[in-house]
Design a protein around this motif. Structure first.
Motif, PDB file in Angstrom:
ATOM      1  N   LYS A 180      28.201 -41.907 -48.878  1.00  0.00           N
ATOM      2  CA  LYS A 180      28.117 -41.184 -49.790  1.00  0.00           C
ATOM      3  C   LYS A 180      27.055 -41.600 -50.849  1.00  0.00           C
ATOM      4  CE  LYS A 180      31.640 -43.181 -52.981  1.00  0.00           C
ATOM      5  NZ  LYS A 180      32.177 -43.754 -54.334  1.00  0.00           N
ATOM      6  N   HIS A 181      26.746 -43.512 -51.316  1.00  0.00           N
ATOM      7  CA  HIS A 181      25.527 -43.655 -51.547  1.00  0.00           C
ATOM      8  C   HIS A 181      24.353 -43.511 -51.359  1.00  0.00           C
ATOM      9  CE1 HIS A 181      28.655 -45.738 -53.421  1.00  0.00           C
ATOM     10  NE2 HIS A 181      28.388 -45.903 -54.331  1.00  0.00           N
ATOM     11  N   ALA A 182      24.736 -43.542 -50.032  1.00  0.00           N
ATOM     12  CA  ALA A 182      22.900 -43.393 -48.947  1.00  0.00           C
ATOM     13  C   ALA A 182      22.356 -41.441 -48.647  1.00  0.00           C
ATOM     14  CB  ALA A 182      23.122 -44.126 -48.462  1.00  0.00           C
ATOM     15  N   ASP A 183      23.250 -40.746 -48.916  1.00  0.00           N
ATOM     16  CA  ASP A 183      23.605 -39.456 -48.851  1.00  0.00           C
ATOM     17  C   ASP A 183      23.331 -39.297 -47.114  1.00  0.00           C
ATOM     18  OD1 ASP A 183      23.564 -36.874 -49.261  1.00  0.00           O
ATOM     19  OD2 ASP A 183      21.392 -37.169 -49.920  1.00  0.00           O
ATOM     20  N   CYS A 184      23.517 -39.874 -46.654  1.00  0.00           N
ATOM     21  CA  CYS A 184      23.539 -39.438 -45.237  1.00  0.00           C
ATOM     22  C   CYS A 184      25.049 -39.495 -44.537  1.00  0.00           C
ATOM     23  CB  CYS A 184      23.014 -40.647 -44.392  1.00  0.00           C
ATOM     24  SG  CYS A 184      24.597 -42.981 -44.234  1.00  0.00           S
ATOM     25  N   ALA A 185      24.867 -39.175 -43.190  1.00  0.00           N
ATOM     26  CA  ALA A 185      26.531 -39.026 -42.410  1.00  0.00           C
ATOM     27  C   ALA A 185      26.586 -39.991 -41.313  1.00  0.00           C
ATOM     28  CB  ALA A 185      26.391 -37.928 -41.752  1.00  0.00           C
ATOM     29  N   PHE A 186      27.971 -40.237 -40.835  1.00  0.00           N
ATOM     30  CA  PHE A 186      28.330 -40.919 -39.357  1.00  0.00           C
ATOM     31  C   PHE A 186      29.371 -40.323 -38.637  1.00  0.00           C
ATOM     32  CE2 PHE A 186      26.337 -44.612 -41.271  1.00  0.00           C
ATOM     33  CZ  PHE A 186      27.053 -45.936 -42.540  1.00  0.00           C
ATOM     34  N   GLU A 187      29.577 -40.555 -37.617  1.00  0.00           N
ATOM     35  CA  GLU A 187      29.973 -39.759 -36.572  1.00  0.00           C
ATOM     36  C   GLU A 187      30.680 -40.734 -35.727  1.00  0.00           C
ATOM     37  OE1 GLU A 187      31.749 -36.207 -35.199  1.00  0.00           O
ATOM     38  OE2 GLU A 187      30.053 -36.417 -36.872  1.00  0.00           O
ATOM     39  N   PHE A 188      31.616 -41.371 -35.692  1.00  0.00           N
ATOM     40  CA  PHE A 188      32.477 -41.870 -34.922  1.00  0.00           C
ATOM     41  C   PHE A 188      32.283 -41.535 -33.668  1.00  0.00           C
ATOM     42  CE2 PHE A 188      35.339 -44.880 -33.637  1.00  0.00           C
ATOM     43  CZ  PHE A 188      36.782 -44.248 -32.243  1.00  0.00           C
ATOM     44  N   ARG A 189      31.766 -42.143 -32.589  1.00  0.00           N
ATOM     45  CA  ARG A 189      31.725 -42.685 -30.940  1.00  0.00           C
ATOM     46  C   ARG A 189      33.131 -42.979 -30.198  1.00  0.00           C
ATOM     47  NH1 ARG A 189      26.412 -41.969 -29.138  1.00  0.00           N
ATOM     48  NH2 ARG A 189      27.199 -42.884 -27.565  1.00  0.00           N
ATOM     49  N   VAL A 204      24.550 -42.284 -36.645  1.00  0.00           N
ATOM     50  CA  VAL A 204      23.896 -42.295 -38.275  1.00  0.00           C
ATOM     51  C   VAL A 204      22.305 -41.318 -37.944  1.00  0.00           C
ATOM     52  CG1 VAL A 204      22.465 -43.327 -39.943  1.00  0.00           C
ATOM     53  CG2 VAL A 204      24.187 -44.637 -38.327  1.00  0.00           C
ATOM     54  N   SER A 205      22.745 -40.254 -39.142  1.00  0.00           N
ATOM     55  CA  SER A 205      21.700 -38.796 -39.106  1.00  0.00           C
ATOM     56  C   SER A 205      21.606 -39.277 -41.194  1.00  0.00           C
ATOM     57  CB  SER A 205      22.483 -37.696 -38.618  1.00  0.00           C
ATOM     58  OG  SER A 205      23.791 -37.418 -39.399  1.00  0.00           O
ATOM     59  N   GLY A 206      20.646 -37.888 -41.490  1.00  0.00           N
ATOM     60  CA  GLY A 206      19.827 -38.407 -42.273  1.00  0.00           C
ATOM     61  C   GLY A 206      19.445 -39.400 -43.027  1.00  0.00           C
ATOM     62  N   ALA A 207      19.353 -40.472 -42.275  1.00  0.00           N
ATOM     63  CA  ALA A 207      19.030 -41.580 -43.353  1.00  0.00           C
ATOM     64  C   ALA A 207      18.563 -42.840 -41.577  1.00  0.00           C
ATOM     65  CB  ALA A 207      20.322 -42.420 -43.993  1.00  0.00           C
ATOM     66  N   SER A 208      17.807 -43.397 -42.285  1.00  0.00           N
ATOM     67  CA  SER A 208      17.300 -45.348 -40.957  1.00  0.00           C
ATOM     68  C   SER A 208      18.475 -46.109 -41.094  1.00  0.00           C
ATOM     69  CB  SER A 208      16.127 -45.325 -41.458  1.00  0.00           C
ATOM     70  OG  SER A 208      15.417 -47.043 -40.653  1.00  0.00           O
ATOM     71  N   PRO A 209      18.525 -46.377 -39.239  1.00  0.00           N
ATOM     72  CA  PRO A 209      19.977 -47.208 -39.651  1.00  0.00           C
ATOM     73  C   PRO A 209      19.706 -48.752 -40.585  1.00  0.00           C
ATOM     74  CG  PRO A 209      19.757 -46.282 -37.549  1.00  0.00           C
ATOM     75  CD  PRO A 209      18.580 -45.726 -38.629  1.00  0.00           C
ATOM     76  N   GLU A 210      17.986 -49.055 -40.932  1.00  0.00           N
ATOM     77  CA  GLU A 210      18.274 -50.171 -41.343  1.00  0.00           C
ATOM     78  C   GLU A 210      18.010 -49.833 -41.865  1.00  0.00           C
ATOM     79  OE1 GLU A 210      15.828 -49.754 -36.959  1.00  0.00           O
ATOM     80  OE2 GLU A 210      16.272 -48.559 -39.157  1.00  0.00           O
ATOM     81  N   GLN A 211      17.926 -49.083 -43.102  1.00  0.00           N
ATOM     82  CA  GLN A 211      17.992 -49.347 -44.696  1.00  0.00           C
ATOM     83  C   GLN A 211      19.631 -49.184 -45.057  1.00  0.00           C
ATOM     84  OE1 GLN A 211      16.626 -44.821 -45.643  1.00  0.00           O
ATOM     85  NE2 GLN A 211      14.330 -45.331 -45.190  1.00  0.00           N
ATOM     86  N   ASP A 252      13.698 -42.377 -37.370  1.00  0.00           N
ATOM     87  CA  ASP A 252      12.845 -41.738 -38.837  1.00  0.00           C
ATOM     88  C   ASP A 252      14.564 -41.495 -39.656  1.00  0.00           C
ATOM     89  OD1 ASP A 252      10.255 -40.790 -38.506  1.00  0.00           O
ATOM     90  OD2 ASP A 252      10.915 -42.726 -38.459  1.00  0.00           O
ATOM     91  N   ASP A 253      15.067 -40.545 -38.663  1.00  0.00           N
ATOM     92  CA  ASP A 253      16.231 -40.229 -39.688  1.00  0.00           C
ATOM     93  C   ASP A 253      17.240 -39.916 -38.686  1.00  0.00           C
ATOM     94  OD1 ASP A 253      17.207 -36.546 -39.846  1.00  0.00           O
ATOM     95  OD2 ASP A 253      17.398 -38.233 -41.776  1.00  0.00           O
ATOM     96  N   GLY A 254      17.514 -41.129 -38.574  1.00  0.00           N
ATOM     97  CA  GLY A 254      19.307 -41.058 -37.706  1.00  0.00           C
ATOM     98  C   GLY A 254      19.514 -42.360 -36.205  1.00  0.00           C
TER      99      GLY A 254
END
Length: 907
Positions: free
Chosen positions: A711-720, A736-743, A764-766
């Motif tokens: 919600k705060h990072a405007d990204c997406a998590f997917e349970f593996r 993780v998609s839509g954001a760098s994991p380090e962030q 870069d994006d996940g």
């Protein structure tokens, strides 16, 4: 007559037709002459609500200036006539300001006439507007195009729908021939088109409409139905035509034909037998090829039969009643368990029937799907045999008896004549035959003993993994390569030995042979475990006379456990037999809920102690806990294969009731109860054809890192996936998609429940992250037999899908999730059949072969990218995540890899 200046206003008084502002000179006399409803108002603000037929005012500046009223009238009621009472000199100026007429104050008769004429003109204009509006509503608001054509076939009017249907602006068609709207090949003289539409040759439908293609402005044809009607007025002939676009109907007809073709294709290719029968007569009207296969007779012979002819003749009345009840009740029905059809060769085939009542070609029919459940019936029979064998195992006192029951059960259920049980003889280091079928003794001229590394049976025993061997004689590890055995199923009995089931013909070994043999072997192994323990206890029996009564009760419990078919029945049977004339005043089984709360699920008798408190201590310690006092309480954890099924608590009203010997017996009882519960769950899985899926939505406001971070990072998590660490925490792997994991690491780490977080792979994006936290939701779901199959989260919240057996406690699982996440919403509950069986069988075999630590090591290594090249995680990193040393991790991983490859290649 109502007073000119004070008219009574009520609901029956019509709105005034004339309104005067103030009391202009001459109005009183004029009002007496008018046949109108007149009303006076003090100022212009009240003169237009409602709008009058005529407005009268006085021009006498500066006290009353009519120009102000004229300006207001132009704005609020531009069509309302305004008559001004004013001197002659002011008339031109007032007319220019918008006055309809002007009259001198001393001309009351003229004022009356002018006002009356103005009001009548206004009413006439309104009437014309109303008629025009009604006509426009009739022709412009309808769904069809309307044209008016004169006697020569020339278009005199067209409504707005002509533009929508044919693409012509209505004004562009006025004066054009009717043939403009018809494609070139159909035109001829434009009068011919009109004559065709008016012809009485029977070519029109019941509504007078004829089929006629229309020409769109872009040139393409539009299918139309057209109807014209003549009307005459003052010797002027006109024809009103309605042009209806039937493109949708044509498309629907085409779609219907395609649907009917798809329906026939589905019916013909459906793997289940389909029958359509007349609901009133019961006569079979249609059947598909699968129905021919089910009955072993051609479709021509099936059609015309009464539906009861499909079933055994001895039960004709029964099946007629089922059919008639459905025909009377209607709707959808499903039946199984006691239904069969008769094959053409005479044998009966068990079926499950799903039927629905519908209408076909004007009559009610029953559409029924017959599913062959022969294999399910065989599995049910196998389950019954397992229950019978379990009862015999419980009562068996020697390992020889247990082995003989195992051999006979395998022979009877699998229909194979060759079966034997070999037990390991530690003194001689061999697998020695203990029990075998008569046919096995005959074929092998005595069942052989197997030494190390000289047979397939020894390989299975040493590996601990069950196997199915085909063309046994060609196997290099076969004991005898000249053996007549074609197919052999070998299953380990834990450390006791192996069960071998063979056939001279591969076709006689059913598909479920390995599943059945594994369950039978597991039950036999538990019985052998118990037999060994009972053998040990037998040597001490003289010293344990005081425990005879307890052992008798335990045997009763064992027999009750064999009959129990549900977890609840297991608990009730145990506590009732321990307290009903037994050695204890009170007994209960305490279970811990998902939130850590404890509750008694089954209880009998009375106690003054606190069984839930002592049960909690025993569950935390993982061992028997005794609390002494006025009453002695003993709490025995119920564990099987490292899985906890609660705590048995018993209360005895005698001093020092629970000495070491009695504790040993209670531990055995706890193991038996846990085994019985595990067996009930295994038996359910054997015949389960369906699962329940629960789909949940979690609000974005939920206070959990899985929802909060996206919600705060405007990204997406997917349970593996998720697994349990050595310390009991949950280890999650998330895409993780839509954001760098380090962030995201710092925000994830900020949640109290998160113990550790690590980036496994990043771009870069996940990427992939690993999170260790103390969230017990997955474990709580497992207590209900549920599995988290998928979960995803984004800026707007999260969704998750949970799968559990069809007969599991669905409400309990849902309530467990709601306790952890109050903002969760249940979106859907679906029941569906399991898809495929081979992967499930493989996974079942692998689950039973792997220890929990081996499975955890394998899952963690896979999800952490340990097997990738270059590796996303080192062995040391994975071991640290699991809370174990690297050598321990390597040891578990190598053993798990071996079992995984064995299971995959053997499947």
């Amino acid at each position: 007559m109502t007073s000119f200046f004070q008219m009574a206003v009520d609901e029956s008084t019509p709105p005034p037709s004339v309104v005067h502002v103030g009391v202009p000179a001459g109005v009183r006399d004029a009002a007496a002459r008018l046949d109108e409803t007149v009303e006076g108002v003090a100022d212009a603000s009240a003169a237009f609500d409602p709008e009058p037929e005529c407005l009268v005012c006085e021009h006498r500046p500066p006290e009353r200036d009519a120009r102000e009223l004229l300006a207001t009238a132009a704005e609020r009621a531009p069509d309302c006539p305004v008559v001004v009472v004013a001197p002659d000199a002011a008339h031109p100026e007032l007319i220019d300001a918008g006055a309809t007429d002007c009259v001198r104050p001393d001309r009351s008769a003229r004022l009356a006439r002018r006002v009356e004429n103005a009001a009548e003109r206004r009413r006439a204009e309104r009437d014309r507007s109303t008629v025009a509006a009604r006509f426009d509503a009739l022709v412009d608001c309808g769904p069809d195009a309307v044209v008016v054509v004169d006697d020569a076939g020339t278009i005199r009017y067209a409504n707005a729908e002509v533009d929508r249907i044919l693409g012509y602006a209505p004004s562009s068609l006025v004066g054009e021939p009717l043939a403009t709207l018809v494609p070139e090949p159909r035109r001829g003289d434009h009068r011919d088109v009109l004559d065709y539409c008016l012809a009485g040759d029977g070519g029109a439908d019941d509504g007078g409409y004829r089929e006629l293609p229309g020409r769109h402005s872009d040139g393409h044809e539009v299918p139309l139905t057209v109807a014209f009607r003549l009307f005459e007025r003052d010797s002027d002939r006109r024809f009103v035509g309605v042009l209806r676009d039937v493109s949708g109907r044509r498309a629907a007809e085409t779609a219907l034909e395609a649907t009917q073709e798809r329906y026939r294709t589905l019916v013909e290719t459906c793997p289940d037998a389909l029958f359509v029968a007349d609901a009133e007569t019961g006569t079979v009207l249609d059947a598909n090829p699968a129905a021919e296969d089910l009955l072993g007779k051609p479709r021509e012979e099936i059609l015309g039969l009464h539906q009861s002819d499909l079933h055994p003749s001895d039960d004709e009345t029964y099946y007629r009643r089922i059919f008639d009840d459905h025909a009377d009740r209607g709707g959808i029905t499903r039946r199984d368990g006691d239904l069969t059809v008769v094959h053409d060769d005479g044998h009966e085939v068990p079926v499950e029937i799903s039927a629905n009542m519908t209408e076909l070609d004007g009559r009610e029919v029953i559409y029924a799907v017959f599913r062959d459940v022969t294999e399910r019936a065989e599995r049910t029979t196998a389950l019954a045999s397992l229950r019978a064998a379990a009862r015999e195992f419980i009562s068996a006192e020697t390992r020889e008896t247990i082995c003989q029951v195992t051999v006979e059960t395998a022979r009877d259920v699998l229909g194979t004549s060759l079966a034997a049980v070999h037990l390991f003889d530690a003194d001689e280091d061999v697998l020695r035959p203990i029990a075998a079928t008569d046919e096995a003794h005959r074929v092998f001229d005595g069942v052989p003993t197997f030494g190390p590394d000289e047979s397939l049976a020894w390989d299975v025993y040493e590996s601990g993994s069950p196997a199915v061997f085909g063309d046994v004689g060609s196997m290099t590890r076969a004991y005898n390569q000249n053996t007549p055995v074609d197919t052999e199923v070998i299953v380990p009995l834990d450390d006791h030995g192996v069960l071998t089931v063979g056939s001279l013909d591969a076709a006689t070994v059913p598909d479920y042979a390995l599943d059945f043999a594994q369950i039978l072997a597991a039950n036999a192994a538990r019985a052998l475990d118990r037999a060994e323990r009972e053998g040990t206890l037998a040597s001490q029996r003289a010293e344990l006379a005081e425990l005879n009564r307890i052992n008798a009760v335990i045997r009763e419990v064992d027999r009750a456990l064999v009959r129990a078919t549900t977890r609840e029945a297991v608990g009730d049977s145990v506590v009732e037999r321990l307290t009903d004339g037994g050695p204890y005043e009170h007994a209960c089984i305490v279970e811990r809920g998902a939130g850590g709360d404890v509750r008694s699920e089954a209880a009998a008798g009375e106690t003054s102690g606190d069984p839930e408190a002592v049960a909690t201590r025993a569950a935390d310690a993982g061992r028997v806990v005794v609390e002494e006092g006025g009453e002695d309480l003993a709490a025995i954890p119920l564990e099987y294969h490292e899985t906890a099924y609660g705590v048995l608590v018993v209360t005895a009203d005698r001093a020092s009731a629970f000495d070491d010997r009695e504790r040993t017996v209670l531990v055995e009882l706890g193991e038996t109860i846990a085994y019985a519960i595990a067996a009930v769950e295994s038996k359910k899985a054997l015949v389960s054809d369906a699962v329940v899926e629960l789909e949940f939505a979690v609000s974005a406001a939920a206070d959990h890192f899985f929802v909060d971070v996206p919600k705060h990072a405007d990204c997406a998590f997917e349970f593996r996936s998720a697994t349990v660490t050595a310390g009991g925490s949950m280890l999650y792997y998330l895409t993780v998609s839509g954001a760098s994991p380090e962030q995201l690491i710092e925000r994830v780490r900020s949640f109290d429940e998160v113990e550790r977080v690590r980036v496994v792979d990043a771009h870069d994006d996940g990427g992939l992250i690993e999170v260790v936290n103390d969230d017990a939701l997955v474990l709580a779901l497992a207590d209900h037999g549920a599995t988290l199959t998928s979960a995803s989260a984004g800026p707007d919240g999260a969704r998750a899908v949970v799968e559990l057996p069809v007969d599991a406690d669905v409400r309990g699982a849902a309530e467990t999730i709601e306790r952890y996440y109050p903002s969760v919403e249940l979106l859907a509950q679906r029941e569906r059949d399991r898809v495929g069986t081979t992967p499930r069988h493989m996974r079942t075999a692998l689950d039973e072969a792997l220890t929990d630590r081996q499975r955890t090591a394998l899952e963690a290594a896979h999800l952490a990218g340990y097997f990738e090249w270059p590796r996303a995680s080192t062995a040391e990193e994975v071991a640290e995540s699991l809370g174990v040393t690297a050598p321990t991790f390597h040891q578990h991983l190598r053993r798990a890899e071996s079992k995984l490859l064995d299971a995959f290649l053997e499947e």
